[in-house]
Design a protein around this motif. Structure first.
Motif, PDB file in Angstrom:
ATOM      1  N   LEU A  84     104.624 -26.856 -95.022  1.00 40.29           N
ATOM      2  CA  LEU A  84     105.541 -25.979 -94.300  1.00 40.29           C
ATOM      3  C   LEU A  84     104.954 -25.596 -92.945  1.00 40.29           C
ATOM      4  CD1 LEU A  84     108.070 -24.212 -94.067  1.00 40.29           C
ATOM      5  CD2 LEU A  84     106.842 -22.452 -95.379  1.00 40.29           C
ATOM      6  N   GLU A  85     103.687 -25.288 -92.936  1.00 39.91           N
ATOM      7  CA  GLU A  85     103.031 -24.944 -91.676  1.00 39.91           C
ATOM      8  C   GLU A  85     103.106 -26.113 -90.690  1.00 39.91           C
ATOM      9  OE1 GLU A  85      98.750 -23.281 -89.975  1.00 39.91           O
ATOM     10  OE2 GLU A  85      98.962 -23.705 -92.104  1.00 39.91           O
ATOM     11  N   ARG A  86     102.870 -27.331 -91.184  1.00 40.23           N
ATOM     12  CA  ARG A  86     102.957 -28.508 -90.321  1.00 40.23           C
ATOM     13  C   ARG A  86     104.378 -28.691 -89.782  1.00 40.23           C
ATOM     14  NH1 ARG A  86      99.496 -30.445 -94.267  1.00 40.23           N
ATOM     15  NH2 ARG A  86     101.176 -31.500 -95.380  1.00 40.23           N
ATOM     16  N   LEU A  87     105.373 -28.480 -90.646  1.00 44.21           N
ATOM     17  CA  LEU A  87     106.765 -28.603 -90.211  1.00 44.21           C
ATOM     18  C   LEU A  87     107.083 -27.609 -89.100  1.00 44.21           C
ATOM     19  CD1 LEU A  87     108.645 -28.991 -93.628  1.00 44.21           C
ATOM     20  CD2 LEU A  87     108.305 -30.760 -91.880  1.00 44.21           C
ATOM     21  N   LEU A  88     106.649 -26.379 -89.281  1.00 45.45           N
ATOM     22  CA  LEU A  88     106.907 -25.356 -88.271  1.00 45.45           C
ATOM     23  C   LEU A  88     106.152 -25.633 -86.983  1.00 45.45           C
ATOM     24  CD1 LEU A  88     106.867 -22.215 -90.573  1.00 45.45           C
ATOM     25  CD2 LEU A  88     108.863 -23.179 -89.403  1.00 45.45           C
ATOM     26  N   ASP A  89     104.933 -26.091 -87.121  1.00 50.11           N
ATOM     27  CA  ASP A  89     104.111 -26.384 -85.953  1.00 50.11           C
ATOM     28  C   ASP A  89     104.686 -27.539 -85.140  1.00 50.11           C
ATOM     29  OD1 ASP A  89     101.779 -25.812 -84.375  1.00 50.11           O
ATOM     30  OD2 ASP A  89     100.893 -27.659 -85.175  1.00 50.11           O
ATOM     31  N   SER A  90     105.268 -28.509 -85.836  1.00 46.15           N
ATOM     32  CA  SER A  90     105.811 -29.681 -85.137  1.00 46.15           C
ATOM     33  C   SER A  90     107.264 -29.483 -84.713  1.00 46.15           C
ATOM     34  CB  SER A  90     105.689 -30.925 -86.014  1.00 46.15           C
ATOM     35  OG  SER A  90     106.509 -30.789 -87.161  1.00 46.15           O
ATOM     36  N   GLU A  91     107.770 -28.277 -84.900  1.00 45.24           N
ATOM     37  CA  GLU A  91     109.127 -27.922 -84.504  1.00 45.24           C
ATOM     38  C   GLU A  91     110.169 -28.851 -85.132  1.00 45.24           C
ATOM     39  OE1 GLU A  91     109.201 -27.507 -80.246  1.00 45.24           O
ATOM     40  OE2 GLU A  91     107.505 -26.125 -80.280  1.00 45.24           O
ATOM     41  N   THR A  92     109.990 -29.120 -86.422  1.00 45.51           N
ATOM     42  CA  THR A  92     110.887 -29.967 -87.198  1.00 45.51           C
ATOM     43  C   THR A  92     112.236 -29.282 -87.373  1.00 45.51           C
ATOM     44  OG1 THR A  92     108.988 -30.866 -88.363  1.00 45.51           O
ATOM     45  CG2 THR A  92     111.111 -31.157 -89.431  1.00 45.51           C
ATOM     46  N   ASP A  93     113.241 -30.086 -87.626  1.00 51.98           N
ATOM     47  CA  ASP A  93     114.592 -29.591 -87.873  1.00 51.98           C
ATOM     48  C   ASP A  93     114.572 -28.504 -88.952  1.00 51.98           C
ATOM     49  OD1 ASP A  93     117.544 -29.834 -87.680  1.00 51.98           O
ATOM     50  OD2 ASP A  93     117.318 -30.478 -89.769  1.00 51.98           O
ATOM     51  N   CYS A  94     115.408 -27.499 -88.786  1.00 47.94           N
ATOM     52  CA  CYS A  94     115.387 -26.351 -89.696  1.00 47.94           C
ATOM     53  C   CYS A  94     115.782 -26.718 -91.123  1.00 47.94           C
ATOM     54  CB  CYS A  94     116.234 -25.213 -89.175  1.00 47.94           C
ATOM     55  SG  CYS A  94     117.976 -25.585 -89.018  1.00 47.94           S
ATOM     56  N   THR A  95     116.559 -27.774 -91.329  1.00 48.05           N
ATOM     57  CA  THR A  95     116.923 -28.134 -92.705  1.00 48.05           C
ATOM     58  C   THR A  95     115.700 -28.584 -93.495  1.00 48.05           C
ATOM     59  OG1 THR A  95     117.560 -30.378 -92.017  1.00 48.05           O
ATOM     60  CG2 THR A  95     119.320 -28.739 -92.176  1.00 48.05           C
ATOM     61  N   ALA A  96     114.780 -29.281 -92.863  1.00 50.11           N
ATOM     62  CA  ALA A  96     113.540 -29.684 -93.540  1.00 50.11           C
ATOM     63  C   ALA A  96     112.685 -28.469 -93.862  1.00 50.11           C
ATOM     64  CB  ALA A  96     112.759 -30.672 -92.677  1.00 50.11           C
ATOM     65  N   VAL A  97     112.670 -27.506 -92.949  1.00 48.88           N
ATOM     66  CA  VAL A  97     111.920 -26.265 -93.171  1.00 48.88           C
ATOM     67  C   VAL A  97     112.519 -25.500 -94.344  1.00 48.88           C
ATOM     68  CG1 VAL A  97     111.319 -24.021 -92.165  1.00 48.88           C
ATOM     69  CG2 VAL A  97     111.118 -26.105 -90.779  1.00 48.88           C
ATOM     70  N   LEU A  98     113.836 -25.378 -94.360  1.00 49.38           N
ATOM     71  CA  LEU A  98     114.504 -24.678 -95.457  1.00 49.38           C
ATOM     72  C   LEU A  98     114.257 -25.370 -96.795  1.00 49.38           C
ATOM     73  CD1 LEU A  98     117.870 -23.852 -93.676  1.00 49.38           C
ATOM     74  CD2 LEU A  98     116.147 -22.194 -94.440  1.00 49.38           C
ATOM     75  N   GLN A  99     114.297 -26.680 -96.787  1.00 49.85           N
ATOM     76  CA  GLN A  99     114.048 -27.438 -98.022  1.00 49.85           C
ATOM     77  C   GLN A  99     112.625 -27.195 -98.526  1.00 49.85           C
ATOM     78  OE1 GLN A  99     114.509 -31.680 -97.640  1.00 49.85           O
ATOM     79  NE2 GLN A  99     114.868 -31.921 -99.823  1.00 49.85           N
ATOM     80  N   GLN A 100     111.667 -27.148 -97.614  1.00 50.48           N
ATOM     81  CA  GLN A 100     110.279 -26.910 -98.011  1.00 50.48           C
ATOM     82  C   GLN A 100     110.106 -25.489 -98.550  1.00 50.48           C
ATOM     83  OE1 GLN A 100     108.222 -29.278 -98.274  1.00 50.48           O
ATOM     84  NE2 GLN A 100     106.339 -28.194 -98.717  1.00 50.48           N
ATOM     85  N   ILE A 101     110.755 -24.526 -97.932  1.00 49.22           N
ATOM     86  CA  ILE A 101     110.688 -23.146 -98.422  1.00 49.22           C
ATOM     87  C   ILE A 101     111.277 -23.061 -99.828  1.00 49.22           C
ATOM     88  CG2 ILE A 101     111.551 -20.791 -98.077  1.00 49.22           C
ATOM     89  CD1 ILE A 101     111.413 -21.398 -95.016  1.00 49.22           C
TER      90      ILE A 101
END
Length: 90
Positions: A25-42
């Motif tokens: 999740l930290e990597r996703l946020l750091d790389s400014e990934t699409d929010c749907t991937a962030v939500l899925q990881q959460i």
């Protein structure tokens, strides 16, 4: 033997998976990934934490409530876990 000691390897494996998921999740946020991937990881992290909680609660209820011979101690153990569950669900 306490259930957390008896199930230590399984519980630690769950914790390590959660650590890996939070690092992801930290990597996703750091790389400014699409929010749907962030939500899925959460959502995956939440599911993993809920699974860990369920496993520990199950062990506690089995070892400290169901198998406890003394009624007063059984009630104290039940009261303690109920309070924790209420706090967890807030």
């Amino acid at each position: 033997m306490a259930h957390t000691v008896k199930d230590k390897a399984k519980l630690l494996a769950r914790v390590r998976r959660i650590q890996g998921q939070t690092a992801g999740l930290e990597r996703l946020l750091d790389s400014e990934t699409d929010c749907t991937a962030v939500l899925q990881q959460i959502a995956a992290i939440r599911g993993a934490v809920n699974g860990l909680m369920a496993a520990v609660i199950e062990g506690h209820l089995t070892d400290h409530v169901v198998k406890e011979a003394e009624q007063a101690q059984r009630q104290r153990d039940l009261d303690a876990v109920l309070q924790i569950i209420k706090s967890y669900l807030k």
